[in-house]
Design a protein around this motif. Structure first.
Motif, short mmCIF file in Angstrom:
data_model
loop_
_atom_site.label_atom_id
_atom_site.label_comp_id
_atom_site.label_asym_id
_atom_site.label_seq_id
_atom_site.Cartn_x
_atom_site.Cartn_y
_atom_site.Cartn_z
N HIS A 1 -5.47 4.86 11.58
CA HIS A 1 -6.02 3.98 10.55
C HIS A 1 -5.36 4.30 9.20
O HIS A 1 -5.22 5.46 8.83
CB HIS A 1 -7.54 4.14 10.44
N ALA A 2 -5.00 3.25 8.49
CA ALA A 2 -4.36 3.44 7.20
C ALA A 2 -5.35 3.96 6.18
O ALA A 2 -6.52 3.56 6.16
CB ALA A 2 -3.77 2.11 6.71
N THR A 3 -4.90 4.88 5.36
CA THR A 3 -5.75 5.40 4.30
C THR A 3 -5.87 4.38 3.17
O THR A 3 -5.15 3.37 3.13
CB THR A 3 -5.17 6.70 3.73
N GLU A 4 -6.77 4.66 2.24
CA GLU A 4 -6.98 3.73 1.13
C GLU A 4 -5.72 3.60 0.28
O GLU A 4 -5.38 2.51 -0.17
CB GLU A 4 -8.14 4.23 0.27
N SER A 5 -5.01 4.71 0.07
CA SER A 5 -3.79 4.65 -0.74
C SER A 5 -2.71 3.83 -0.05
O SER A 5 -1.96 3.09 -0.70
CB SER A 5 -3.27 6.07 -1.02
N VAL A 6 -2.63 3.93 1.28
CA VAL A 6 -1.65 3.14 2.02
C VAL A 6 -1.98 1.66 1.91
O VAL A 6 -1.11 0.81 1.68
CB VAL A 6 -1.58 3.59 3.49
N ASN A 7 -3.26 1.34 2.09
CA ASN A 7 -3.67 -0.06 1.95
C ASN A 7 -3.38 -0.59 0.54
O ASN A 7 -2.95 -1.73 0.37
CB ASN A 7 -5.16 -0.20 2.26
N TYR A 8 -3.63 0.27 -0.45
CA TYR A 8 -3.40 -0.16 -1.83
C TYR A 8 -1.92 -0.43 -2.08
O TYR A 8 -1.55 -1.43 -2.70
CB TYR A 8 -3.91 0.90 -2.80
N ARG A 9 -1.05 0.46 -1.58
CA ARG A 9 0.39 0.28 -1.78
C ARG A 9 0.86 -1.01 -1.10
O ARG A 9 1.64 -1.77 -1.67
CB ARG A 9 1.16 1.47 -1.23
N ASN A 10 0.39 -1.25 0.11
CA ASN A 10 0.78 -2.48 0.80
C ASN A 10 0.22 -3.70 0.10
O ASN A 10 0.89 -4.74 -0.01
CB ASN A 10 0.29 -2.43 2.25
N PHE A 11 -1.01 -3.59 -0.40
CA PHE A 11 -1.62 -4.70 -1.13
C PHE A 11 -0.81 -5.02 -2.40
O PHE A 11 -0.49 -6.18 -2.69
CB PHE A 11 -3.06 -4.33 -1.49
N ALA A 12 -0.46 -3.96 -3.15
CA ALA A 12 0.30 -4.17 -4.40
C ALA A 12 1.68 -4.74 -4.12
O ALA A 12 2.13 -5.69 -4.79
CB ALA A 12 0.41 -2.84 -5.15
N MET A 13 2.37 -4.20 -3.11
CA MET A 13 3.72 -4.67 -2.83
C MET A 13 3.72 -6.09 -2.26
O MET A 13 4.63 -6.88 -2.53
CB MET A 13 4.41 -3.72 -1.85
N SER A 14 2.71 -6.44 -1.50
CA SER A 14 2.63 -7.81 -0.97
C SER A 14 2.51 -8.82 -2.10
O SER A 14 3.18 -9.86 -2.11
CB SER A 14 1.44 -7.94 -0.01
N HIS A 15 1.65 -8.52 -3.05
CA HIS A 15 1.50 -9.43 -4.17
C HIS A 15 2.74 -9.43 -5.07
O HIS A 15 3.08 -10.46 -5.67
CB HIS A 15 0.25 -9.05 -4.99
N TYR A 16 3.40 -8.29 -5.16
CA TYR A 16 4.63 -8.25 -5.96
C TYR A 16 5.70 -9.13 -5.32
O TYR A 16 6.40 -9.89 -6.02
CB TYR A 16 5.13 -6.80 -6.06
N ILE A 17 5.85 -9.03 -4.00
CA ILE A 17 6.83 -9.87 -3.30
C ILE A 17 6.48 -11.33 -3.47
O ILE A 17 7.35 -12.18 -3.74
CB ILE A 17 6.87 -9.49 -1.81
N LEU A 18 5.20 -11.65 -3.33
CA LEU A 18 4.76 -13.04 -3.48
C LEU A 18 5.09 -13.58 -4.87
O LEU A 18 5.59 -14.69 -5.03
CB LEU A 18 3.26 -13.14 -3.21
N ALA A 19 4.83 -12.77 -5.90
CA ALA A 19 5.11 -13.20 -7.27
C ALA A 19 6.61 -13.32 -7.52
O ALA A 19 7.07 -14.22 -8.24
CB ALA A 19 4.50 -12.22 -8.27
N ALA A 20 7.40 -12.43 -6.90
CA ALA A 20 8.85 -12.46 -7.12
C ALA A 20 9.48 -13.71 -6.53
O ALA A 20 10.56 -14.13 -6.97
CB ALA A 20 9.49 -11.22 -6.50
N LEU A 21 8.83 -14.30 -5.52
CA LEU A 21 9.39 -15.48 -4.87
C LEU A 21 8.75 -16.78 -5.36
O LEU A 21 8.96 -17.84 -4.77
CB LEU A 21 9.21 -15.37 -3.35
N ASP A 22 8.01 -16.71 -6.45
CA ASP A 22 7.35 -17.90 -6.99
C ASP A 22 8.38 -18.85 -7.58
O ASP A 22 9.15 -18.48 -8.47
CB ASP A 22 6.36 -17.47 -8.08
#
Length: 355
Positions: A36-57
């Protein structure tokens, strides 16, 4: 979801959409505990997913300070009204379009009073040079013989051409000085110069200053005239006229200033538009490059975090892109021009119209 981002689920990891929704990572990742992913892992993936999404806007309408990449340049104006390098760029159109030869009716009346027998004081006197070559003033009958110049006429030519081989005059064996006939075009311009200078002496009596183009080169302008303010000040009888002329000059100065401000603001506006146009085009191309990188990494099986870090590096490099820097500097420079001339326009309007 932005247009490019809408295609992300087709090649992004399964967890990409889950993470965007705030759900934990389901697949095993580095840093997971007991699968199971830790909270920090989930946070990093959450932040990077939104960063990628914003970069491709690609919603350009939502980008601050950018215009639609499909919008054309502003229409180009004629060189005489907009180009800063045009021969008449310094002259307002309302002056160029004046059909009459005189600045106003008062000047015209004064010229008619001083030279009633001269049809057009601004036309070239050499056009009416008789076969004998002696020009005669229609008003006073004084003659100017290009083949026998007096001291004053030679001095006038010397003011323009100086001395030496190209002084425009030659001395004959009998001591007389004549215009140099080796250059017929200059010869005719010097006749114009001598005749116009004589007309200027007539107009001076009516407190008018008469300018005419230099005979050194081909003409690029026409003669012009205006009131001799020094003479007007020393004659009490001309005081009402002088006050009226001063008011006209203030109005003319204000009109010229407003024309200059309008011209510079238009140049600034077009410069800003062009810079923003190119910045938008550059940004669209940058987004396409980011999308290609994300697709390549996701299809190669790279994680959300690795892909996001690669996008961060790419966007950091974009900050120093020479083309982007060039158009940003152009935009900022034209903005500075716009601010400067907006300020000048307000100051001039306040000075002329009052607070």
């Amino acid at each position: 979801m932005p247009p490019v981002a809408q295609s992300l689920p087709g090649y992004a990891p399964e967890d990409f959409v889950r993470v965007l929704r705030g759900l934990p990572v389901s697949s095993p990742v580095n840093g997971a505990i007991n699968g199971h992913a830790t909270e920090s892992v989930n946070y990093r993936n959450f932040a990077m997913s939104h960063y990628i999404l914003a970069a491709l806007d690609q919603h350009s309408a939502d980008w601050t300070d950018y215009t639609s990449a499909s919008s054309p340049y502003l229409p180009q104006s004629p060189p005489s009204s907009l180009s800063m390098s045009a021969p008449d760029a310094h002259v307002p159109g309302y002056i160029l379009d004046r059909p009459q030869a005189f600045p106003d009716e008062r000047i015209e009346a004064a010229v008619r009073s001083a030279l009633p027998t001269v049809a057009d004081v601004c036309s070239r006197p050499s056009d009416g040079l008789p076969e004998m070559g002696v020009w005669v003033c229609p008003q006073c009958g004084r003659g100017i013989d290009p083949l026998d110049l007096n001291v004053d006429e030679r001095a006038l030519i010397g003011e323009y051409l100086g001395v030496g081989d190209d002084c425009g005059v030659v001395e004959r064996d009998d001591g007389r000085v004549e215009l140099d006939r080796m250059n017929p075009w200059q010869y005719m311009r010097l006749v114009d110069c001598l005749a116009w200078d004589h007309f200027a002496s007539h107009l001076r009596q009516e407190c008018i200053v008469f300018w005419f183009p230099s005979p050194v080169t081909a003409y690029n302008s026409k003669p012009a005239m205006w009131w001799d303010e020094n003479r007007l000040r020393h004659r009490q009888v001309y005081r009402p006229l002088r006050l009226e002329i001063e008011a006209l000059e203030r109005t003319g100065q204000y009109q010229l200033r407003m024309w200059k401000a309008k011209k510079m603001l238009r140049v600034a506006k077009q410069g800003i538009h062009a810079a923003r146009y190119h910045l938008t085009r550059w940004r669209r191309e940058a987004v396409s490059a980011r999308e290609a990188l994300v697709r390549q990494m996701f299809e190669a099986g790279r994680s959300i975090v690795d892909t996001g870090l690669a996008v961060v590096d790419l966007m950091d490099a974009e900050q120093e892109d020479p083309e982007r820097v060039q158009w940003q500097e152009s935009r900022d420079a034209h903005r500075a021009v716009r601010r400067e001339w907006e300020t000048r326009k307000e100051e001039w309007a306040s000075e002329y119209l009052g607070p």
